[in-house]
Motif scaffolding. Sequence first.
Motif, PDB file in Angstrom:
ATOM      1  N   PHE A 289     -70.077  61.447 -77.074  1.00 25.79           N
ATOM      2  CA  PHE A 289     -70.433  60.525 -75.999  1.00 25.79           C
ATOM      3  C   PHE A 289     -71.843  60.826 -75.484  1.00 25.79           C
ATOM      4  CE2 PHE A 289     -70.209  59.188 -71.466  1.00 25.79           C
ATOM      5  CZ  PHE A 289     -69.982  57.834 -71.682  1.00 25.79           C
ATOM      6  N   LEU A 290     -72.146  62.116 -75.315  1.00 24.04           N
ATOM      7  CA  LEU A 290     -73.478  62.515 -74.845  1.00 24.04           C
ATOM      8  C   LEU A 290     -74.544  62.139 -75.860  1.00 24.04           C
ATOM      9  CD1 LEU A 290     -75.264  64.058 -72.808  1.00 24.04           C
ATOM     10  CD2 LEU A 290     -74.736  66.155 -74.082  1.00 24.04           C
ATOM     11  N   VAL A 291     -74.272  62.362 -77.140  1.00 15.81           N
ATOM     12  CA  VAL A 291     -75.232  62.020 -78.187  1.00 15.81           C
ATOM     13  C   VAL A 291     -75.491  60.517 -78.205  1.00 15.81           C
ATOM     14  CG1 VAL A 291     -75.561  61.904 -80.687  1.00 15.81           C
ATOM     15  CG2 VAL A 291     -74.762  64.018 -79.635  1.00 15.81           C
ATOM     16  N   SER A 292     -74.456  59.716 -78.011  1.00 19.12           N
ATOM     17  CA  SER A 292     -74.634  58.266 -77.985  1.00 19.12           C
ATOM     18  C   SER A 292     -75.571  57.841 -76.859  1.00 19.12           C
ATOM     19  CB  SER A 292     -73.272  57.578 -77.827  1.00 19.12           C
ATOM     20  OG  SER A 292     -72.410  57.890 -78.892  1.00 19.12           O
ATOM     21  N   ILE A 293     -75.379  58.431 -75.686  1.00 17.63           N
ATOM     22  CA  ILE A 293     -76.238  58.085 -74.539  1.00 17.63           C
ATOM     23  C   ILE A 293     -77.679  58.517 -74.788  1.00 17.63           C
ATOM     24  CG2 ILE A 293     -76.678  58.572 -72.109  1.00 17.63           C
ATOM     25  CD1 ILE A 293     -73.701  58.762 -71.668  1.00 17.63           C
ATOM     26  N   LEU A 294     -77.860  59.771 -75.241  1.00 18.20           N
ATOM     27  CA  LEU A 294     -79.215  60.287 -75.448  1.00 18.20           C
ATOM     28  C   LEU A 294     -79.914  59.548 -76.588  1.00 18.20           C
ATOM     29  CD1 LEU A 294     -78.616  64.127 -75.038  1.00 18.20           C
ATOM     30  CD2 LEU A 294     -79.582  62.517 -73.377  1.00 18.20           C
ATOM     31  N   ALA A 295     -79.188  59.237 -77.658  1.00 19.51           N
ATOM     32  CA  ALA A 295     -79.798  58.499 -78.769  1.00 19.51           C
ATOM     33  C   ALA A 295     -80.211  57.101 -78.318  1.00 19.51           C
ATOM     34  CB  ALA A 295     -78.823  58.417 -79.941  1.00 19.51           C
ATOM     35  N   GLY A 296     -79.349  56.449 -77.534  1.00 18.80           N
ATOM     36  CA  GLY A 296     -79.711  55.141 -77.000  1.00 18.80           C
ATOM     37  C   GLY A 296     -80.936  55.198 -76.106  1.00 18.80           C
TER      38      GLY A 296
END
Length: 332
Positions: A289-296
């Motif tokens: 979930f954190l990776v999705s936010i940071l990548a976005g």
Amino acid sequence: MADSKAGRLFRQDRLILLNTIRATFASWYDRVIAAFMLVAAFAAVHAWFVDHPWMIAAWTALIAGVVIGSGAGRLVGTRLAFHAFDGLLATDALQPQTRRRYMTAWHGVGLALLAVTTLIARPSLLVVSVPGYLAGVMIAGLTGGVRMPKQLAGTARPGWTLLAWSHRPIAGISAATILLLLLLPARTLGTNAQMAVVGIATLLLALTLTSVDDAIVRFMTVTGHGSRRIFVHHGKGIATFLAVSAPGCWIILGPVAAGIAAAACVVMLLLLTLRILAYRLHTKRLADFLVSILAGLLMLVAYSMPVAFPVLALAIFWQLHRRGRTKTWLLA
């Protein structure tokens, strides 16, 4: 009866997801920031897809659908493996019919979210994004993303074998060879079509070389391995792929193709690094979930303010690395 069991599995995971979101965005300030980022991301996506020709937008939507479908397939497979081995509803999760309906329910949610995003970006792209998602789900299943109950009998997990092999240099050489063979007939195409083939093929092959097992990352962390050592362990395949594919693309299609291939590999290397750093800190669900936010966030900044991208990327990576160092040797 199977319907109710599949419903119980789905309801449990839905409740866990909702509670995770509530805990992550506990204050109204966090929710406002998240909503603002979501609206800004949708606006940026819409602007990009509308400003580009339909063919380029279609290839991009297809790639996105495949990547999202593959990730969703692996995530659903991981959750089913958890339910079967350690979950409270293990009896339900071991029944093939229940598993199929559970997967259908979650992929229905994934398709709905992808369809909404596609409608916002460019409605005509639904004809490529949805098939791309389904193809990604199939790829995840074929590469071990969905683990079957027979593993409980002690058989080896094909996904683990493929995952370990994908990190070896020979895997990178094999993937680069496949890419170069695909590019040979592409020389007869137009320039734009050639570059699209290079970008799509490179991303799809690089995706198979950058899988990360969160359990291995955490085990290496608690046994004293730092971020660099873990990255080297996981990055040999993609690094070899980059070293072979970029010069090969230059020879076959020229420097522009080599630049596109190299850029695609660098993007996947950054994503690999981000996932490793996140897995050192959090459980798989929260880390993803954190990776999705940071990548976005990084994608949005790269599109709207390219000059600020390197600074923000370095700040994020350094912060995650600094926090991850405190987890090294931490067995309790």
